[in-house]
Every structure is written in C-alpha cells, then in structure tokens.
Design a protein around this motif. Structure first.
Motif, mmCIF file in Angstrom:
data_model
loop_
_atom_site.group_PDB
_atom_site.id
_atom_site.type_symbol
_atom_site.label_atom_id
_atom_site.label_comp_id
_atom_site.label_asym_id
_atom_site.label_seq_id
_atom_site.Cartn_x
_atom_site.Cartn_y
_atom_site.Cartn_z
ATOM 1 N N THR A 1 -24.592 -68.299 25.841
ATOM 2 C CA THR A 1 -22.999 -68.503 25.917
ATOM 3 C C THR A 1 -22.590 -69.810 25.571
ATOM 4 O OG1 THR A 1 -23.029 -68.825 28.444
ATOM 5 C CG2 THR A 1 -22.836 -66.733 27.529
ATOM 6 N N HIS A 2 -21.602 -70.292 24.936
ATOM 7 C CA HIS A 2 -20.967 -71.346 24.877
ATOM 8 C C HIS A 2 -19.247 -71.092 25.362
ATOM 9 C CE1 HIS A 2 -24.257 -73.420 22.843
ATOM 10 N NE2 HIS A 2 -24.198 -72.167 22.142
ATOM 11 N N PRO A 3 -18.724 -71.956 25.738
ATOM 12 C CA PRO A 3 -17.318 -71.704 26.446
ATOM 13 C C PRO A 3 -16.606 -70.976 24.829
ATOM 14 C CG PRO A 3 -17.770 -74.032 26.741
ATOM 15 C CD PRO A 3 -18.839 -73.372 25.843
ATOM 16 N N GLY A 4 -16.089 -69.669 25.580
ATOM 17 C CA GLY A 4 -15.385 -68.975 24.641
ATOM 18 C C GLY A 4 -16.209 -68.295 23.570
ATOM 19 N N ARG A 5 -17.510 -68.021 23.774
ATOM 20 C CA ARG A 5 -18.433 -67.505 22.867
ATOM 21 C C ARG A 5 -19.513 -67.015 23.742
ATOM 22 N NH1 ARG A 5 -21.006 -71.692 18.796
ATOM 23 N NH2 ARG A 5 -23.099 -71.027 19.356
ATOM 24 N N LEU A 6 -19.886 -65.543 23.044
ATOM 25 C CA LEU A 6 -21.224 -64.932 23.122
ATOM 26 C C LEU A 6 -22.109 -64.550 22.134
ATOM 27 C CD1 LEU A 6 -19.293 -62.334 25.104
ATOM 28 C CD2 LEU A 6 -20.470 -63.862 26.488
ATOM 29 N N ASP A 7 -23.442 -65.441 22.184
ATOM 30 C CA ASP A 7 -24.137 -65.314 21.040
ATOM 31 C C ASP A 7 -25.002 -64.236 21.121
ATOM 32 O OD1 ASP A 7 -22.724 -67.517 19.858
ATOM 33 O OD2 ASP A 7 -24.386 -68.893 20.545
ATOM 34 N N ILE A 8 -25.438 -63.528 20.172
ATOM 35 C CA ILE A 8 -26.423 -62.344 20.455
ATOM 36 C C ILE A 8 -27.385 -62.491 19.489
ATOM 37 C CG2 ILE A 8 -26.621 -59.840 20.607
ATOM 38 C CD1 ILE A 8 -23.402 -59.996 21.442
ATOM 39 N N THR A 9 -28.741 -62.348 19.892
ATOM 40 C CA THR A 9 -29.895 -62.502 18.853
ATOM 41 C C THR A 9 -30.275 -60.970 18.800
ATOM 42 O OG1 THR A 9 -30.635 -64.467 19.690
ATOM 43 C CG2 THR A 9 -32.258 -63.255 18.714
ATOM 44 N N SER A 10 -30.280 -60.574 17.686
ATOM 45 C CA SER A 10 -30.850 -59.342 17.181
ATOM 46 C C SER A 10 -32.293 -59.263 16.845
ATOM 47 C CB SER A 10 -30.005 -58.714 15.775
ATOM 48 O OG SER A 10 -30.631 -57.901 15.277
ATOM 49 N N ASP B 1 -20.326 -64.580 32.035
ATOM 50 C CA ASP B 1 -19.095 -65.006 31.982
ATOM 51 C C ASP B 1 -18.603 -65.446 30.948
ATOM 52 O OD1 ASP B 1 -18.914 -64.814 35.035
ATOM 53 O OD2 ASP B 1 -19.799 -66.731 35.195
ATOM 54 N N PHE B 2 -17.027 -65.073 30.381
ATOM 55 C CA PHE B 2 -16.614 -65.123 29.213
ATOM 56 C C PHE B 2 -15.095 -65.583 29.538
ATOM 57 C CE2 PHE B 2 -14.102 -63.941 25.476
ATOM 58 C CZ PHE B 2 -14.915 -64.548 24.660
ATOM 59 N N GLU B 3 -14.550 -66.459 28.823
ATOM 60 C CA GLU B 3 -13.086 -66.914 29.035
ATOM 61 C C GLU B 3 -12.531 -66.788 27.655
ATOM 62 O OE1 GLU B 3 -9.978 -70.500 30.096
ATOM 63 O OE2 GLU B 3 -12.202 -70.870 30.107
ATOM 64 N N SER B 4 -11.187 -66.058 27.740
ATOM 65 C CA SER B 4 -10.557 -65.972 26.473
ATOM 66 C C SER B 4 -9.129 -66.438 26.814
ATOM 67 C CB SER B 4 -10.372 -64.362 26.244
ATOM 68 O OG SER B 4 -9.619 -64.312 25.114
ATOM 69 N N THR C 1 -9.298 -56.375 21.342
ATOM 70 C CA THR C 1 -8.408 -56.558 22.520
ATOM 71 C C THR C 1 -8.978 -56.491 23.793
ATOM 72 O OG1 THR C 1 -6.804 -56.119 20.913
ATOM 73 C CG2 THR C 1 -6.220 -56.180 23.147
ATOM 74 N N LEU C 2 -9.029 -57.603 24.569
ATOM 75 C CA LEU C 2 -9.517 -57.653 26.007
ATOM 76 C C LEU C 2 -8.205 -57.299 26.901
ATOM 77 C CD1 LEU C 2 -11.802 -60.589 26.175
ATOM 78 C CD2 LEU C 2 -12.456 -57.979 25.868
ATOM 79 N N ALA C 3 -7.053 -58.019 26.345
ATOM 80 C CA ALA C 3 -5.842 -57.935 27.442
ATOM 81 C C ALA C 3 -4.649 -58.508 26.369
ATOM 82 C CB ALA C 3 -5.991 -58.697 28.437
ATOM 83 N N ASP C 4 -3.431 -58.441 26.740
ATOM 84 C CA ASP C 4 -2.222 -59.039 26.297
ATOM 85 C C ASP C 4 -2.221 -60.560 26.401
ATOM 86 O OD1 ASP C 4 -1.314 -56.335 25.431
ATOM 87 O OD2 ASP C 4 -0.285 -56.382 27.173
ATOM 88 N N SER C 5 -3.178 -60.987 27.193
ATOM 89 C CA SER C 5 -3.125 -62.471 27.270
ATOM 90 C C SER C 5 -4.668 -63.004 27.711
ATOM 91 C CB SER C 5 -2.207 -62.935 28.298
ATOM 92 O OG SER C 5 -2.386 -62.518 29.664
ATOM 93 N N GLY C 6 -4.682 -64.170 27.955
ATOM 94 C CA GLY C 6 -6.163 -64.727 28.291
ATOM 95 C C GLY C 6 -6.496 -64.411 29.781
ATOM 96 N N GLY C 7 -7.796 -64.947 29.961
ATOM 97 C CA GLY C 7 -8.214 -64.626 31.316
ATOM 98 C C GLY C 7 -9.990 -64.785 31.314
ATOM 99 N N LEU C 8 -10.151 -64.650 32.609
ATOM 100 C CA LEU C 8 -11.798 -64.886 32.968
ATOM 101 C C LEU C 8 -12.320 -63.406 32.734
ATOM 102 C CD1 LEU C 8 -11.828 -67.814 35.423
ATOM 103 C CD2 LEU C 8 -12.100 -67.949 32.739
ATOM 104 N N TRP C 9 -13.263 -63.231 32.275
ATOM 105 C CA TRP C 9 -14.214 -61.977 32.101
ATOM 106 C C TRP C 9 -15.533 -62.264 32.728
ATOM 107 C CZ3 TRP C 9 -11.295 -57.691 31.214
ATOM 108 C CH2 TRP C 9 -9.874 -58.035 30.327
#
Length: 155
Positions: A45-54, A87-90, A110-118
C-alpha cells in the motif's frame, strides 16, 4: 450481521505482473501507480493506493469487488492461494483500476458517495495456473481471479 452493499465485476489487464486500485482523484496522491511498486509483496500500500502483484506476466484477470456495510465475511483460506488485508483511504469514494502497461483503465469502482477510511481484504486464486500458462503464446483471460472486499474502517 454485515450486508453486501454493492458488487462489481471488472476485467483487469495485468502487465509486468502488476495492477493497482487507486483513488480516482489523482490530486490527492503523493505517489501515482506504478511509482515505488513492490514486486516482492502480494499486496502493498501507499496512501490512496493498493498495489497487487500477480503470478502472471501479461494476461487479463477477473476482479470482483464487494463493498460491505460492516466487516466482510472471512473467506475460506483453502479456496484462495493468497490473501492479505490493509487500510485504504478514498477522498472521492471512487477507485480507479490501473494496469502497469496500459495506465488507468476505464472502469471505476464506487465505494460510497463520498470519501472515507476503509478496511480491505484481497484474495486471489488461479495463481499457479496463470504462472504455468505464462510461457504460452495464447491469450489468457480469467484464469487468475481476485476478490477485493471493502468495508468502513470504523465498523
């Protein structure tokens, strides 16, 4: 008992063993994909980003994204070859899908209508199969599968 709010299916073009889920509002990000990608880790992870290795170099993976109103049910680990949580923030409530070789794809999640912590759980199957097919010259689609489950971090 937590309820499933939304489910979305996306085909993800994987290039160079990698893809990412990244906050759609790029102005929020200090690092955009693929900067500082960690190839040695299934989920980083990085702020606002989920990196996935295939497990596969170049192919199209099947991605299912679920959004829950509380902690998503734990997946049977026997059904998945890799699992990790983070953890992920949008800030926008929207997540873009990124390919290492194609950049930002058209699909938005779409996670939600506005930002938040996930909180997020990423599960993957078909990794051994896609790795075995990597040397073939056939088009590989849907062999590697991902389930990404998001739920509010405060639930």
């Amino acid at each position: 008992m937590p309820q499933l709010v939304r489910e979305q299916h996306v085909d993800v073009f994987v290039g160079y063993h990698a893809f990412a889920l990244q906050e759609s509002d790029d102005a929020f990000l200090d690092l955009e994909f693929p900067d500082e990608f960690n190839f040695g880790t299934f989920l980083s992870t990085h702020p606002g980003r989920l990196d996935i290795t295939s497990a596969g170099h170049t192919h199209t993976a099947s991605l299912t994204v679920e959004v829950w109103d509380g902690p998503a049910p734990v997946q049977d680990s026997a059904a998945w070859e890799e699992q990790a949580e983070a953890d992920f923030e949008s800030v926008s409530g929207q997540v873009a899908v990124w390919s290492m070789s194609l950049g930002r794809l058209d699909d938005l999640i779409t996670l939600a209508d506005s930002g938040g912590l996930w909180r997020v759980r990423v599960s993957s199957a078909g990794r051994a199969d896609v790795k075995a097919l990597a040397e073939s010259e056939e088009s590989i689609k849907g062999v590697e599968r991902y389930l990404v489950q998001f739920w509010p971090a405060d639930s």
